[in-house]
Design a protein around this motif. Structure first.
Motif, short mmCIF file in Angstrom:
data_model
loop_
_atom_site.label_atom_id
_atom_site.label_comp_id
_atom_site.label_asym_id
_atom_site.label_seq_id
_atom_site.Cartn_x
_atom_site.Cartn_y
_atom_site.Cartn_z
N VAL A 155 -32.57 60.25 52.15
CA VAL A 155 -33.81 59.91 51.65
C VAL A 155 -33.42 58.29 51.30
N THR A 156 -32.42 57.84 50.83
CA THR A 156 -32.10 56.70 50.27
C THR A 156 -31.73 55.45 51.49
N ALA A 157 -31.16 56.06 52.78
CA ALA A 157 -31.11 55.31 53.74
C ALA A 157 -32.25 54.95 54.49
N ILE A 158 -33.37 55.95 54.29
CA ILE A 158 -34.62 55.85 54.91
C ILE A 158 -35.36 54.85 54.25
N GLU A 159 -35.27 54.94 52.74
CA GLU A 159 -36.05 53.96 52.13
C GLU A 159 -35.51 52.79 52.11
N SER A 160 -34.22 52.59 52.49
CA SER A 160 -33.83 51.10 52.69
C SER A 160 -33.93 50.46 54.04
N GLY A 161 -34.56 51.30 54.81
CA GLY A 161 -34.98 50.62 56.36
C GLY A 161 -34.31 51.28 57.25
N THR A 162 -33.21 52.27 57.19
CA THR A 162 -32.75 52.95 58.38
C THR A 162 -33.31 53.68 59.44
N GLU A 163 -33.26 53.32 60.29
CA GLU A 163 -34.33 54.15 61.48
C GLU A 163 -33.47 55.29 61.71
N THR A 164 -34.27 56.49 61.83
CA THR A 164 -33.67 57.80 62.12
C THR A 164 -34.79 58.90 62.47
N LEU A 165 -34.33 59.94 63.03
CA LEU A 165 -35.15 60.95 63.19
C LEU A 165 -35.61 61.75 62.11
N ILE A 166 -34.77 61.79 61.40
CA ILE A 166 -35.02 62.56 59.95
C ILE A 166 -36.50 62.58 59.45
N SER A 167 -36.84 61.15 59.14
CA SER A 167 -38.27 60.89 58.82
C SER A 167 -39.49 61.65 59.58
N ASP A 168 -39.05 61.47 61.08
CA ASP A 168 -39.99 62.23 62.14
C ASP A 168 -39.91 63.71 61.90
N LEU A 169 -38.77 64.21 61.62
CA LEU A 169 -38.79 65.95 61.52
C LEU A 169 -39.63 66.27 60.29
N VAL A 170 -39.87 65.65 59.10
CA VAL A 170 -40.70 65.73 58.00
C VAL A 170 -42.00 65.06 58.06
N ASP A 171 -42.44 64.57 59.14
CA ASP A 171 -43.74 63.75 59.30
C ASP A 171 -43.79 62.69 58.10
N GLY A 172 -42.87 62.15 58.01
CA GLY A 172 -42.58 61.15 56.99
C GLY A 172 -42.86 61.33 55.39
N ASP A 173 -42.69 62.64 55.10
CA ASP A 173 -42.67 63.29 53.74
C ASP A 173 -41.36 63.43 53.31
N LEU A 174 -40.95 62.40 52.82
CA LEU A 174 -39.31 62.43 52.60
C LEU A 174 -38.99 63.44 51.39
N SER A 175 -40.02 64.13 50.73
CA SER A 175 -39.72 65.22 49.48
C SER A 175 -39.44 66.42 50.28
N LEU A 176 -39.57 66.60 51.64
CA LEU A 176 -39.13 67.78 52.44
C LEU A 176 -38.16 67.64 53.17
N VAL A 177 -37.18 66.53 52.86
CA VAL A 177 -35.95 66.33 53.49
C VAL A 177 -34.67 67.46 52.78
N THR A 178 -34.02 68.13 53.63
CA THR A 178 -33.13 69.00 53.09
C THR A 178 -31.88 68.75 54.08
N GLY A 179 -30.89 69.39 53.47
CA GLY A 179 -29.58 69.78 54.30
C GLY A 179 -29.74 70.06 55.65
N LEU A 180 -30.72 71.01 55.87
CA LEU A 180 -30.95 71.60 57.17
C LEU A 180 -31.68 70.61 58.08
N THR A 181 -32.62 69.75 57.41
CA THR A 181 -33.21 68.55 58.40
C THR A 181 -32.06 67.72 58.74
#
Length: 407
Positions: free
Chosen positions: A280-306
């Motif tokens: 989440v910290t990396a995404i908020e600092s501008g890093t491009e990643t599939l992780i945000s797509d996997l949670v449809d942009g809702d970073l509160s849903l990011v887990t270790g499984l994501t």
């Protein structure tokens, strides 16, 4: 040399347990073989086996070949004759299983923590949940309290296993909970309590990949990070019950704040929540990643499984997060490997499901940091328990006490 003495009833119990353990390990064995292998007299074996048969713990099972006299009658453990309850006190819920003597699960239930915990509420919920499982055992399996050998509890946090007390469970905000005394008084059976990771290690040694190992390190990597160190068949607890708390070794000085209050602990780098927070910290600092797509942009849903799912898809950030986590865990394990020289390191917990993404950097880091002589014969493997590891492990603590009691 220290002399060990015991009363006649205690010696009888030790002999009985030795016979029961031998029958369990052998599968099929005759009374004469038991006498030969234990050094007990044939009348003693006959009397004790008679008790075990009468109680249903052992059954006669076929006959062997005659060597001139009567054909020997083989004995076998009756795994369905008794059961054990194993309790996993997790972060958000209680998980309880009832297993038979071969770890077959008879009942499995979970109970969410529904109120803010304090010692009294926690003990009441724990006891009520166990009572619910016992009721289901009676109704669905026709197993009564007289067939329950005991209750094992694997507890988050620091535990004094000698007295069965949860010393400190920081996330649950519990201090000094006398679990053993409370449950023993309520249910009238033996109760054993230990740290959850040491319970997992006990299960691994009784039923899993460590069955033939006397010296190994078990590591749990999930919501937190902890280890159990087994030397000469004994699980180390330490003077205050905190042995194996490797999650609070500082690996990044000045890093993120840990639940223990220090900064940069292993747990802030190598755990499910840590991976999620770093992503989440990396995404908020501008890093491009599939992780945000996997949670449809809702970073509160990011887990270790994501993060794992993204790594499986080749995501650079996810792979780097696992590489960092594995490298630091490997560094800490290398220190332990040099210190205690185990036969194996067994890794369990939710994050172990990440497979090569976590294990490859762990192995590389151990290879770089451990002594060649300590690493040469070391086996690193995944835990054999993918479900119920703490609850089955807690139950196995009771089994060990039944089959191999200490004077």
């Amino acid at each position: 040399m220290k002399l060990v003495t015991a009363s006649a009833p205690t010696m009888k119990q030790m002999n009985r347990s030795a016979i029961l353990s031998l029958i369990r390990e052998s599968g099929d064995i005759s009374r004469s073989e038991i006498a030969e292998r234990t050094g007990l007299t044939k009348p003693t074996v006959t009397n004790l086996v008679g008790e075990l048969l009468e109680e249903g713990l052992v059954v006669e099972w076929g006959r062997g070949e005659s060597t001139g006299g009567r054909k020997p009658v083989y004995l076998r453990l009756n795994p369905e004759s008794r059961c054990i309850l194993g309790v996993d006190v997790g972060i958000h819920e209680l998980r309880i299983v009832a297993i038979d003597l071969e770890a077959r699960v008879l009942v499995r239930k979970s109970y969410e923590f529904s109120v803010q915990n304090n010692n009294e509420r926690f003990l009441a919920m724990l006891g009520d949940s166990i009572e619910d499982v016992l009721l289901q055992l009676q109704e669905s399996c026709h197993i009564h309290m007289s067939q329950v050998l005991g209750i094992g509890v694997g507890m988050h946090g620091i535990v004094d296993s000698g007295v069965g007390r949860a010393v400190f469970a920081p996330i649950l905000k519990l201090n000094g909970v006398n679990i053993r005394d409370n449950l023993s008084a309520r249910f009238g059976v033996d109760v054993l309590v230990d740290n959850d990771v040491r319970a997992m290690a006990a299960g691994e040694r009784w039923f899993g990949n460590a069955k033939s190992l006397d010296n190994f390190i078990f590591v749990n990597v999930g919501v937190g990070v902890g280890a159990a160190i087994v030397l000469q068949g004994e699980i180390l607890a330490g003077i205050s019950g905190s042995a194996g708390e490797i999650g609070h070794v500082v690996v990044e000085p000045g890093g993120a704040v840990c639940s223990c209050g220090k900064r940069g602990c292993l747990e802030t780098v190598c755990s499910g929540p840590a991976l999620a927070q770093r992503a989440v910290t990396a995404i908020e600092s501008g890093t491009e990643t599939l992780i945000s797509d996997l949670v449809d942009g809702d970073l509160s849903l990011v887990t270790g499984l994501t993060v794992h799912e993204a790594a499986e898809r080749g995501d650079a950030l996810a792979k780097e997060l696992f590489a960092t986590a594995g490298r630091h865990l490997g560094e800490v394990l290398a220190f332990l490997i040099n210190a205690v020289n185990p036969e194996a390191v067994i890794i369990g917990g939710g994050l172990s499901r990440a497979g090569r993404h976590l294990f490859d950097p762990i192995l590389d880091s151990i290879g770089e940091n451990a002594l060649d002589i300590a690493y040469a014969k070391l086996k690193v493997m995944r835990s054999s328990f993918l479900s119920n590891p703490t609850s089955v492990g807690a139950a196995s603590m009771v089994l060990r006490n039944v089959f191999t009691p200490e004077l």
